[in-house]
Design a protein around this motif. Structure first.
Motif, mmCIF file in Angstrom:
data_model
loop_
_atom_site.group_PDB
_atom_site.id
_atom_site.type_symbol
_atom_site.label_atom_id
_atom_site.label_comp_id
_atom_site.label_asym_id
_atom_site.label_seq_id
_atom_site.Cartn_x
_atom_site.Cartn_y
_atom_site.Cartn_z
ATOM 1 N N MET A 1 -10.273 1.810 16.385
ATOM 2 C CA MET A 1 -10.506 2.906 15.436
ATOM 3 C C MET A 1 -9.990 4.224 15.994
ATOM 4 S SD MET A 1 -14.160 2.011 13.671
ATOM 5 C CE MET A 1 -14.938 1.001 14.928
ATOM 6 N N LEU A 2 -10.191 4.448 17.285
ATOM 7 C CA LEU A 2 -9.675 5.659 17.905
ATOM 8 C C LEU A 2 -8.149 5.686 17.853
ATOM 9 C CD1 LEU A 2 -10.065 8.297 19.436
ATOM 10 C CD2 LEU A 2 -10.181 6.948 21.565
ATOM 11 N N ALA A 3 -7.517 4.556 18.129
ATOM 12 C CA ALA A 3 -6.052 4.495 18.075
ATOM 13 C C ALA A 3 -5.550 4.788 16.661
ATOM 14 C CB ALA A 3 -5.558 3.124 18.548
ATOM 15 N N GLU A 4 -6.228 4.269 15.661
ATOM 16 C CA GLU A 4 -5.848 4.543 14.268
ATOM 17 C C GLU A 4 -6.048 6.014 13.933
ATOM 18 O OE1 GLU A 4 -4.595 2.679 11.283
ATOM 19 O OE2 GLU A 4 -3.728 2.030 13.183
ATOM 20 N N LEU A 5 -7.141 6.582 14.384
ATOM 21 C CA LEU A 5 -7.405 8.009 14.166
ATOM 22 C C LEU A 5 -6.273 8.843 14.759
ATOM 23 C CD1 LEU A 5 -9.082 10.526 13.471
ATOM 24 C CD2 LEU A 5 -10.495 10.035 15.465
ATOM 25 N N GLN A 6 -5.898 8.536 15.978
ATOM 26 C CA GLN A 6 -4.832 9.290 16.638
ATOM 27 C C GLN A 6 -3.488 9.095 15.923
ATOM 28 O OE1 GLN A 6 -5.567 7.690 20.548
ATOM 29 N NE2 GLN A 6 -6.888 9.411 21.112
ATOM 30 N N ARG A 7 -3.213 7.879 15.473
ATOM 31 C CA ARG A 7 -1.970 7.619 14.730
ATOM 32 C C ARG A 7 -1.953 8.389 13.424
ATOM 33 N NH1 ARG A 7 -0.506 5.029 10.379
ATOM 34 N NH2 ARG A 7 -2.501 3.995 10.053
ATOM 35 N N ARG A 8 -3.061 8.360 12.712
ATOM 36 C CA ARG A 8 -3.106 8.980 11.391
ATOM 37 C C ARG A 8 -3.080 10.495 11.450
ATOM 38 N NH1 ARG A 8 -7.649 5.551 8.354
ATOM 39 N NH2 ARG A 8 -7.598 7.395 7.015
ATOM 40 N N LEU A 9 -3.389 11.082 12.585
ATOM 41 C CA LEU A 9 -3.256 12.534 12.724
ATOM 42 C C LEU A 9 -1.799 12.977 12.557
ATOM 43 C CD1 LEU A 9 -5.784 13.309 15.578
ATOM 44 C CD2 LEU A 9 -5.753 14.363 13.305
ATOM 45 N N ASN A 10 -0.849 12.069 12.681
ATOM 46 C CA ASN A 10 0.571 12.380 12.494
ATOM 47 C C ASN A 10 1.018 12.254 11.040
ATOM 48 O OD1 ASN A 10 1.170 12.896 15.276
ATOM 49 N ND2 ASN A 10 0.975 10.687 15.616
ATOM 50 N N ASN A 11 0.144 11.772 10.164
ATOM 51 C CA ASN A 11 0.485 11.604 8.753
ATOM 52 C C ASN A 11 0.625 12.951 8.045
ATOM 53 O OD1 ASN A 11 0.486 8.810 8.798
ATOM 54 N ND2 ASN A 11 -1.530 8.597 7.859
ATOM 55 N N SER A 12 1.396 12.940 6.972
ATOM 56 C CA SER A 12 1.393 14.076 6.049
ATOM 57 C C SER A 12 0.133 13.966 5.192
ATOM 58 C CB SER A 12 2.626 14.031 5.142
ATOM 59 O OG SER A 12 2.521 12.937 4.239
ATOM 60 N N VAL A 13 -0.182 14.999 4.449
ATOM 61 C CA VAL A 13 -1.352 14.966 3.569
ATOM 62 C C VAL A 13 -1.227 13.827 2.561
ATOM 63 C CG1 VAL A 13 -2.602 16.232 1.774
ATOM 64 C CG2 VAL A 13 -1.917 17.407 3.876
ATOM 65 N N VAL A 14 -0.064 13.662 1.964
ATOM 66 C CA VAL A 14 0.139 12.604 0.961
ATOM 67 C C VAL A 14 -0.011 11.221 1.600
ATOM 68 C CG1 VAL A 14 1.828 11.551 -0.600
ATOM 69 C CG2 VAL A 14 1.545 14.035 -0.551
ATOM 70 N N GLN A 15 0.600 11.031 2.755
ATOM 71 C CA GLN A 15 0.467 9.742 3.452
ATOM 72 C C GLN A 15 -0.997 9.446 3.762
ATOM 73 O OE1 GLN A 15 3.033 10.812 6.734
ATOM 74 N NE2 GLN A 15 4.496 9.188 6.203
ATOM 75 N N GLU A 16 -1.698 10.463 4.209
ATOM 76 C CA GLU A 16 -3.094 10.254 4.591
ATOM 77 C C GLU A 16 -3.961 9.972 3.371
ATOM 78 O OE1 GLU A 16 -6.218 9.375 6.910
ATOM 79 O OE2 GLU A 16 -4.083 9.428 7.360
ATOM 80 N N GLN A 17 -3.705 10.634 2.271
ATOM 81 C CA GLN A 17 -4.471 10.338 1.059
ATOM 82 C C GLN A 17 -4.275 8.886 0.638
ATOM 83 O OE1 GLN A 17 -3.394 13.382 -1.796
ATOM 84 N NE2 GLN A 17 -4.832 14.850 -0.908
ATOM 85 N N GLN A 18 -3.065 8.368 0.781
ATOM 86 C CA GLN A 18 -2.805 6.962 0.448
ATOM 87 C C GLN A 18 -3.565 6.038 1.396
ATOM 88 O OE1 GLN A 18 1.482 7.011 0.689
ATOM 89 N NE2 GLN A 18 1.716 7.620 -1.445
ATOM 90 N N GLU A 19 -3.585 6.378 2.689
ATOM 91 C CA GLU A 19 -4.315 5.551 3.652
ATOM 92 C C GLU A 19 -5.814 5.592 3.390
ATOM 93 O OE1 GLU A 19 -3.403 4.575 7.512
ATOM 94 O OE2 GLU A 19 -1.433 5.536 7.536
ATOM 95 N N VAL A 20 -6.327 6.761 3.063
ATOM 96 C CA VAL A 20 -7.756 6.889 2.776
ATOM 97 C C VAL A 20 -8.116 6.034 1.560
ATOM 98 C CG1 VAL A 20 -9.570 8.476 2.001
ATOM 99 C CG2 VAL A 20 -8.049 9.133 3.870
ATOM 100 N N GLN A 21 -7.286 6.081 0.526
ATOM 101 C CA GLN A 21 -7.552 5.266 -0.659
ATOM 102 C C GLN A 21 -7.581 3.785 -0.296
ATOM 103 O OE1 GLN A 21 -4.992 5.869 -4.056
ATOM 104 N NE2 GLN A 21 -6.109 4.399 -5.288
#
Length: 166
Positions: free
Chosen positions: A130-150
Motif C-alpha cells: 500500500m505504501l508503494a502504491e501511495l508513493q507511485r500514485r503521488l506521481n499521477n496527474s489529477v485526472v489519472q488519480e481520479q480514475q484510480e480512485v474510482q
C-alpha cells in the motif's frame, strides 16, 4: 444474507444492506431498483457496470466515509458494519511504526496534492504494498488519480457486496 432474501427486502431495507458497501446513492438506488436478480453474478455484474458511471462529485463525497490507510476513523462516523469492513480490509498493516509513519507522511503529501484522502483497496495487500502504491500514485496527474480512485472505490464496493450478499 442470501440473494433471495435481498430480492425480497423492501426498498429501505435493501438500501440499508447496500449502504455499507459504498456511499454512492445512485449505485445503491440502481441496484435496488433492478431487483430481482436471478443470480449473484447478475447482481455483481450490474454493480460493476453501474460503478463505471460514477461521477467525481459522488466519489468525492464517498471518500469522506473511508478512514485514511493506517487510521481507524474516517472523517465522518462509520456504521458498525463499515468499521468491521475497514478493520478487516486494513488488517495487513500490522504494528510496524516505521511503516505507520511513512503512511502518515504519504497521506499528508497525497492530501496536499490531490485535496482528498488516499484510497486503495487494502484487502489482500500488505502495508508495504500500500505504501508503494501511495508513493507511485503521488506521481499521477489529477485526472489519472481520479480514475484510480474510482477503480479502487469500485473494487472496495464489490468486495463488500460479495461479503454482504452470498
Amino acid at each position: 444474507m442470501d440473494l433471495e432474501q435481498f430480492n425480497q427486502l423492501d426498498t429501505a431495507h435493501a438500501e440499508a444492506v447496500l449502504s455499507p458497501c459504498v456511499h454512492i446513492h445512485s449505485w445503491i438506488e440502481h441496484l435496488v431498483q433492478h431487483r430481482p436478480y436471478s443470480t449473484r453474478d447478475a447482481l455483481y455484474q450490474t454493480a460493476k457496470i453501474q460503478a463505471q458511471t460514477w461521477q467525481w462529485s459522488e466519489i468525492a463525497n464517498a471518500l469522506a466515509q473511508h478512514p485514511r490507510i493506517g487510521e481507524k476513523k474516517a472523517a465522518s462516523a462509520l456504521s458498525e458494519k463499515e468499521q468491521r469492513f475497514s478493520a478487516k480490509e486494513q488488517g495487513q498493516l500490522g504494528a510496524d511504526e516505521d511503516l505507520q509513519q511513512a503512511l502518515y507522511q504519504g497521506n499528508l503529501d497525497y492530501e496536499s496534492k490531490f485535496g482528498h484522502i488516499f484510497l486503495i483497496r487494502a484487502a489482500g495487500r500488505t502495508g508495504a504494498e500500500m505504501l508503494a502504491e501511495l508513493q507511485r500514485r503521488l506521481n499521477n496527474s489529477v485526472v489519472q488519480e481520479q480514475q484510480e480512485v474510482q477503480q479502487q472505490l469500485a473494487e472496495i464496493a464489490l468486495i463488500r457486496l460479495e461479503q454482504e450478499i452470498q
